[in-house]
Design a protein around this motif. Structure first.
Motif, PDB file in Angstrom:
ATOM      1  N   MET A   1      -8.681   2.485  10.058  1.00 40.14           N
ATOM      2  CA  MET A   1      -8.567   1.554   8.947  1.00 40.14           C
ATOM      3  C   MET A   1      -9.785   0.624   8.999  1.00 40.14           C
ATOM      4  O   MET A   1     -10.023  -0.055   9.982  1.00 40.14           O
ATOM      5  N   ILE A   6     -10.250  -2.959   3.516  1.00 42.68           N
ATOM      6  CA  ILE A   6      -9.130  -3.888   3.337  1.00 42.68           C
ATOM      7  C   ILE A   6      -9.579  -5.110   2.547  1.00 42.68           C
ATOM      8  O   ILE A   6      -8.894  -5.571   1.634  1.00 42.68           O
ATOM      9  N   TRP A  10      -8.231  -6.438  -1.014  1.00 44.17           N
ATOM     10  CA  TRP A  10      -7.652  -7.780  -1.061  1.00 44.17           C
ATOM     11  C   TRP A  10      -8.331  -8.626  -2.139  1.00 44.17           C
ATOM     12  O   TRP A  10      -7.669  -9.336  -2.889  1.00 44.17           O
ATOM     13  N   SER A  54      -0.932  -2.978   0.045  1.00 45.67           N
ATOM     14  CA  SER A  54      -1.277  -3.242   1.452  1.00 45.67           C
ATOM     15  C   SER A  54      -0.525  -2.341   2.431  1.00 45.67           C
ATOM     16  O   SER A  54      -1.085  -1.925   3.442  1.00 45.67           O
ATOM     17  N   LYS A  55       0.722  -1.999   2.131  1.00 45.13           N
ATOM     18  CA  LYS A  55       1.463  -1.125   3.054  1.00 45.13           C
ATOM     19  C   LYS A  55       0.807   0.253   3.138  1.00 45.13           C
ATOM     20  O   LYS A  55       0.776   0.869   4.205  1.00 45.13           O
ATOM     21  N   ASP A  56       0.247   0.723   2.022  1.00 41.69           N
ATOM     22  CA  ASP A  56      -0.448   2.006   2.033  1.00 41.69           C
ATOM     23  C   ASP A  56      -1.822   1.890   2.695  1.00 41.69           C
ATOM     24  O   ASP A  56      -2.291   2.839   3.321  1.00 41.69           O
ATOM     25  N   LEU A  57      -2.454   0.744   2.547  1.00 41.68           N
ATOM     26  CA  LEU A  57      -3.738   0.525   3.225  1.00 41.68           C
ATOM     27  C   LEU A  57      -3.554   0.565   4.740  1.00 41.68           C
ATOM     28  O   LEU A  57      -4.395   1.104   5.461  1.00 41.68           O
ATOM     29  N   ARG A  58      -2.458   0.005   5.214  1.00 37.88           N
ATOM     30  CA  ARG A  58      -2.182   0.030   6.657  1.00 37.88           C
ATOM     31  C   ARG A  58      -1.991   1.452   7.165  1.00 37.88           C
ATOM     32  O   ARG A  58      -2.318   1.755   8.298  1.00 37.88           O
ATOM     33  N   ARG A  59      -1.481   2.313   6.290  1.00 38.40           N
ATOM     34  CA  ARG A  59      -1.320   3.730   6.654  1.00 38.40           C
ATOM     35  C   ARG A  59      -2.638   4.487   6.509  1.00 38.40           C
ATOM     36  O   ARG A  59      -2.705   5.674   6.783  1.00 38.40           O
ATOM     37  N   ASN A  60      -3.672   3.793   6.025  1.00 37.05           N
ATOM     38  CA  ASN A  60      -5.005   4.370   5.796  1.00 37.05           C
ATOM     39  C   ASN A  60      -4.943   5.535   4.810  1.00 37.05           C
ATOM     40  O   ASN A  60      -5.544   6.589   5.009  1.00 37.05           O
TER      41      ASN A  60
END
Length: 147
Positions: A1, A6, A10, A54-60
């Protein structure tokens, strides 16, 4: 990530889509999609996202994976002739993904097979021109986003 990715998402998340695409442009795209739907049996869906949640960004998650996810979430696959087409634009990543249903994929393969059966001397210039056209289209689409 990536931290840079990010931050891009954001920063873009509160910006309205109409900042990147004026209403007149969105109306023109809408008219174009309606015209394509009258000329073909395909059913199109355009989704423009400022940023990936953001939850999908954390999963890359990649843009292609996000397009596939939205294809199912919005029921683009649920057409009578299995010919849904999703056009996905991600403004933060400046990405364009086109996701096809089964019948649209078969039509694409049939066209590719027909072209492969032509003489070999025709194949290379046609493919090269198509690649250049796709690259110019992506550059044009992304140019409006960066302004």
């Amino acid at each position: 990530m990536s931290v840079g990715r990010i931050l891009k998402h954001w920063v873009m998340s509160p910006i309205p889509v109409t900042m990147a695409f004026p209403q007149s442009s969105l109306d023109a795209v809408s008219r174009c999609i309606e015209e394509c739907e009258t000329r073909t049996s395909a059913e199109f869906r355009l989704i423009i996202e400022r940023s990936i949640p953001s939850k999908d960004l954390r999963r890359n998650i990649t843009d292609a994976d996000r397009a596939k996810e939205l294809f199912g979430q919005y029921g683009v696959w649920d057409t009578e002739e299995n010919n849904g087409v999703l056009i996905y634009l991600n403004l933060s990543d400046r990405a364009i993904e086109i996701y096809l249903d089964r019948a649209a994929t078969r039509a694409k393969r049939t066209e590719r097979d027909r072209q492969e059966n032509r003489g070999k001397f025709l194949q290379r210039p046609v493919r090269k021109r198509r690649l250049q056209r796709v690259q110019r289209t992506r550059q044009t689409a992304c140019a409006g986003v960066s302004q």
